[in-house]
Design a protein around this motif. Structure first.
Motif, PDB file in Angstrom:
ATOM      1  N   MET A 160      23.289  45.330  44.625  1.00 50.12           N
ATOM      2  CA  MET A 160      22.249  44.555  45.319  1.00 50.12           C
ATOM      3  C   MET A 160      20.993  45.414  45.409  1.00 50.12           C
ATOM      4  O   MET A 160      21.075  46.640  45.434  1.00 50.12           O
ATOM      5  CB  MET A 160      22.726  44.165  46.709  1.00 50.12           C
ATOM      6  CG  MET A 160      23.008  45.358  47.593  1.00 50.12           C
ATOM      7  SD  MET A 160      23.435  44.818  49.253  1.00 50.12           S
ATOM      8  CE  MET A 160      23.255  46.386  50.119  1.00 50.12           C
ATOM      9  N   GLU A 161      19.853  44.733  45.440  1.00 50.12           N
ATOM     10  CA  GLU A 161      18.600  45.472  45.558  1.00 50.12           C
ATOM     11  C   GLU A 161      18.427  45.941  46.996  1.00 50.12           C
ATOM     12  O   GLU A 161      18.701  45.180  47.925  1.00 50.12           O
ATOM     13  CB  GLU A 161      17.433  44.579  45.154  1.00 50.12           C
ATOM     14  CG  GLU A 161      17.418  44.320  43.659  1.00 50.12           C
ATOM     15  CD  GLU A 161      16.199  43.544  43.210  1.00 50.12           C
ATOM     16  OE1 GLU A 161      15.151  43.658  43.865  1.00 50.12           O
ATOM     17  OE2 GLU A 161      16.306  42.834  42.205  1.00 50.12           O
ATOM     18  N   GLY A 171      25.381  54.470  46.999  1.00 45.35           N
ATOM     19  CA  GLY A 171      25.531  54.854  45.604  1.00 45.35           C
ATOM     20  C   GLY A 171      24.546  54.003  44.810  1.00 45.35           C
ATOM     21  O   GLY A 171      24.454  52.789  45.024  1.00 45.35           O
ATOM     22  N   ILE A 172      23.773  54.627  43.933  1.00 46.29           N
ATOM     23  CA  ILE A 172      22.729  53.917  43.185  1.00 46.29           C
ATOM     24  C   ILE A 172      23.066  53.988  41.695  1.00 46.29           C
ATOM     25  O   ILE A 172      23.426  55.055  41.191  1.00 46.29           O
ATOM     26  CB  ILE A 172      21.340  54.544  43.455  1.00 46.29           C
ATOM     27  CG1 ILE A 172      20.995  54.482  44.963  1.00 46.29           C
ATOM     28  CG2 ILE A 172      20.243  53.920  42.591  1.00 46.29           C
ATOM     29  CD1 ILE A 172      20.653  53.110  45.511  1.00 46.29           C
ATOM     30  N   VAL A 173      22.951  52.842  41.002  1.00 53.10           N
ATOM     31  CA  VAL A 173      23.331  52.828  39.582  1.00 53.10           C
ATOM     32  C   VAL A 173      22.108  53.057  38.691  1.00 53.10           C
ATOM     33  O   VAL A 173      20.972  52.812  39.086  1.00 53.10           O
ATOM     34  CB  VAL A 173      24.015  51.490  39.178  1.00 53.10           C
ATOM     35  CG1 VAL A 173      25.234  51.226  40.040  1.00 53.10           C
ATOM     36  CG2 VAL A 173      23.049  50.323  39.228  1.00 53.10           C
ATOM     37  N   THR A 203      25.395  49.944  45.452  1.00 50.67           N
ATOM     38  CA  THR A 203      26.760  49.410  45.240  1.00 50.67           C
ATOM     39  C   THR A 203      27.454  49.212  46.591  1.00 50.67           C
ATOM     40  O   THR A 203      28.022  50.154  47.137  1.00 50.67           O
ATOM     41  CB  THR A 203      27.581  50.413  44.411  1.00 50.67           C
ATOM     42  OG1 THR A 203      27.533  51.692  45.080  1.00 50.67           O
ATOM     43  CG2 THR A 203      27.011  50.595  43.020  1.00 50.67           C
ATOM     44  N   PRO A 204      27.423  47.993  47.116  1.00 51.17           N
ATOM     45  CA  PRO A 204      27.912  47.806  48.479  1.00 51.17           C
ATOM     46  C   PRO A 204      29.425  47.579  48.618  1.00 51.17           C
ATOM     47  O   PRO A 204      29.887  47.337  49.720  1.00 51.17           O
ATOM     48  CB  PRO A 204      27.153  46.565  48.927  1.00 51.17           C
ATOM     49  CG  PRO A 204      26.933  45.805  47.682  1.00 51.17           C
ATOM     50  CD  PRO A 204      26.867  46.786  46.553  1.00 51.17           C
ATOM     51  N   TYR A 246      26.202  44.314  38.024  1.00 51.17           N
ATOM     52  CA  TYR A 246      25.744  42.924  38.101  1.00 51.17           C
ATOM     53  C   TYR A 246      25.177  42.636  39.489  1.00 51.17           C
ATOM     54  O   TYR A 246      25.842  42.888  40.511  1.00 51.17           O
ATOM     55  CB  TYR A 246      26.915  41.974  37.798  1.00 51.17           C
ATOM     56  CG  TYR A 246      26.503  40.520  37.806  1.00 51.17           C
ATOM     57  CD1 TYR A 246      25.790  39.981  36.738  1.00 51.17           C
ATOM     58  CD2 TYR A 246      26.814  39.696  38.885  1.00 51.17           C
ATOM     59  CE1 TYR A 246      25.386  38.652  36.749  1.00 51.17           C
ATOM     60  CE2 TYR A 246      26.414  38.362  38.899  1.00 51.17           C
ATOM     61  CZ  TYR A 246      25.698  37.858  37.824  1.00 51.17           C
ATOM     62  OH  TYR A 246      25.305  36.543  37.837  1.00 51.17           O
ATOM     63  N   LYS A 247      23.953  42.106  39.519  1.00 47.16           N
ATOM     64  CA  LYS A 247      23.303  41.759  40.786  1.00 47.16           C
ATOM     65  C   LYS A 247      23.894  40.453  41.293  1.00 47.16           C
ATOM     66  O   LYS A 247      23.504  39.374  40.830  1.00 47.16           O
ATOM     67  CB  LYS A 247      21.800  41.547  40.555  1.00 47.16           C
ATOM     68  CG  LYS A 247      20.970  42.786  40.650  1.00 47.16           C
ATOM     69  CD  LYS A 247      19.486  42.426  40.651  1.00 47.16           C
ATOM     70  CE  LYS A 247      18.812  42.997  39.422  1.00 47.16           C
ATOM     71  NZ  LYS A 247      17.402  42.595  39.287  1.00 47.16           N
ATOM     72  N   PHE A 248      24.860  40.542  42.189  1.00 45.96           N
ATOM     73  CA  PHE A 248      25.502  39.307  42.665  1.00 45.96           C
ATOM     74  C   PHE A 248      24.591  38.580  43.653  1.00 45.96           C
ATOM     75  O   PHE A 248      23.691  39.169  44.262  1.00 45.96           O
ATOM     76  CB  PHE A 248      26.868  39.612  43.297  1.00 45.96           C
ATOM     77  CG  PHE A 248      26.820  40.512  44.493  1.00 45.96           C
ATOM     78  CD1 PHE A 248      26.457  40.033  45.745  1.00 45.96           C
ATOM     79  CD2 PHE A 248      27.131  41.864  44.377  1.00 45.96           C
ATOM     80  CE1 PHE A 248      26.414  40.866  46.845  1.00 45.96           C
ATOM     81  CE2 PHE A 248      27.086  42.707  45.477  1.00 45.96           C
ATOM     82  CZ  PHE A 248      26.723  42.207  46.712  1.00 45.96           C
ATOM     83  N   THR A 249      24.845  37.300  43.804  1.00 45.88           N
ATOM     84  CA  THR A 249      24.096  36.504  44.770  1.00 45.88           C
ATOM     85  C   THR A 249      24.931  36.398  46.035  1.00 45.88           C
ATOM     86  O   THR A 249      26.135  36.119  45.962  1.00 45.88           O
ATOM     87  CB  THR A 249      23.847  35.081  44.210  1.00 45.88           C
ATOM     88  OG1 THR A 249      23.199  35.240  42.951  1.00 45.88           O
ATOM     89  CG2 THR A 249      23.004  34.236  45.139  1.00 45.88           C
TER      90      THR A 249
END
Ligand code: UTP
Length: 294
Positions: A160-161, A171-173, A203-204, A246-249
């Motif tokens: 997520m942003e 953690g940042i990808v 990364t939540p 993947y940026k989930f909604t």
């Protein structure tokens, strides 16, 4: 191919939620009257997961009990003709098949995931963190499953942003853009300062992993905090295989800390048609009582 199993690690100490977590499993603490873990398990069940594997530690039996039948309570409700309540608790008790495995020492999230190795077999599986709630009609973990399945069962990390100023909390990808929502990952950085963060994609706590991760987890040394980090294993995997972010909604709440817990409580009260008006009236009168004008 189908993703049937989900690991939910709940063995952590929950220090951000003390003193309650001295005696209560963090995951059983309710948002209003529903334990936070209920939302996480429901997300998995709604996504088609058939088996939940809790990675537990001492004092977490209440989470397993919550998803079990309670015959005594059912009989009591039946005798007293409380049919609505009876149906509610029966439904929870038969929601999904639950097993558990103990993590005897809290050596980190990577170690916790490794504890479930023998229960997974040779198939991709989901990992959901028990104190991260994500609300969306199409469950976040289902969105990741779909990306995985359309890429031959590849590893997919939910991201997520976050505001750039917050990167040090996550953690940042990093990786190469595949499309608007997808990255082919080249690695992950644990809690970078804003100026060092490669992206603002955090990364939540939603993952689709493959059994290859276990071999890596068995070999990696301890990392940050002297713990076996899932992040470190994913970094190794990125060098060997396609790993996607993947940026989930969905609306995500970190209910493992008091601030996120409050956000969830207020939002859930406002979204509940039976509670909304009562909640607003209570809030108004409390603000008046304390002489607060917004
Ligand atoms: P957290 O970093 O949120 O740790 O772990 P925690 O212990 O739950 O909470 P704080 O930070 O002390 O308040 C992320 C997830 O990984 C699990 C936790 O239960 C949580 O769901 N975990 C962490 C384990 O199962 N085992 C571990 O050794 C560490």
């Amino acid at each position: 191919m189908k993703i049937r199993k989900a690991i939910i690690p709940i063995a952590g100490k929950g220090t951000r939620f003390l003193p309650a977590t001295k005696e209560i499993a963090k995951e059983i603490i309710p948002i209003i009257n529903v334990p936070m873990i209920h939302y996480v398990v429901k997300e998995a069940v709604d996504a088609g997961i058939e088996q939940i594997i809790f990675v537990t530690s001492s004092g977490k039996f209440s989470v397993e009990d919550y998803f079990d039948r309670n015959q005594e309570l059912e009989a009591f409700l039946e005798r007293n003709n409380k049919i609505k309540e009876l149906e509610l608790i029966r439904k929870i008790g038969s929601m999904v098949s639950v097993t558990s495995v103990r993590q005897k020492e809290q050596l980190g999230l990577g170690h916790a995931v490794l504890m479930a190795k023998s229960m997974i077999g040779d198939e991709p599986f989901a990992v959901l963190l028990g104190d991260d709630i994500v609300i969306n009609k199409n469950p976040a973990i289902k969105q990741l499953m779909d990306v995985s399945l359309s890429n031959n069962g590849a590893t997919v990390i939910g991201v997520m942003e976050v505001p750039k100023s917050d990167t040090a909390k996550y953690g940042i990808v990093k990786g190469d853009i595949v499309d608007e929502k997808t990255l082919r990952m080249t690695g992950m950085v644990e809690k970078p300062k804003p100026e060092d963060a490669p992206t603002n994609l955090a990364t939540p706590g939603r993952y689709i992993l493959t059994p290859e991760i276990f071999e890596i987890l068995e070999k990696i040394p301890r990392g940050a905090g002297n713990e076996y980090q899932l992040t470190d294993a994913i970094n190794v995997l990125c060098q060997q295989k396609d790993v996607f972010a993947y940026k989930f909604t969905g609306e995500r709440y970190d209910t493992g800390n008091v601030h996120g817990y409050l956000d969830a409580t207020v939002d859930f009260a406002l979204k509940d048609p039976e509670l909304r008006d009562v909640f607003l009236a209570t809030l108004k009168s409390r603000l008046q009582k304390h002489g607060i004008q917004l």
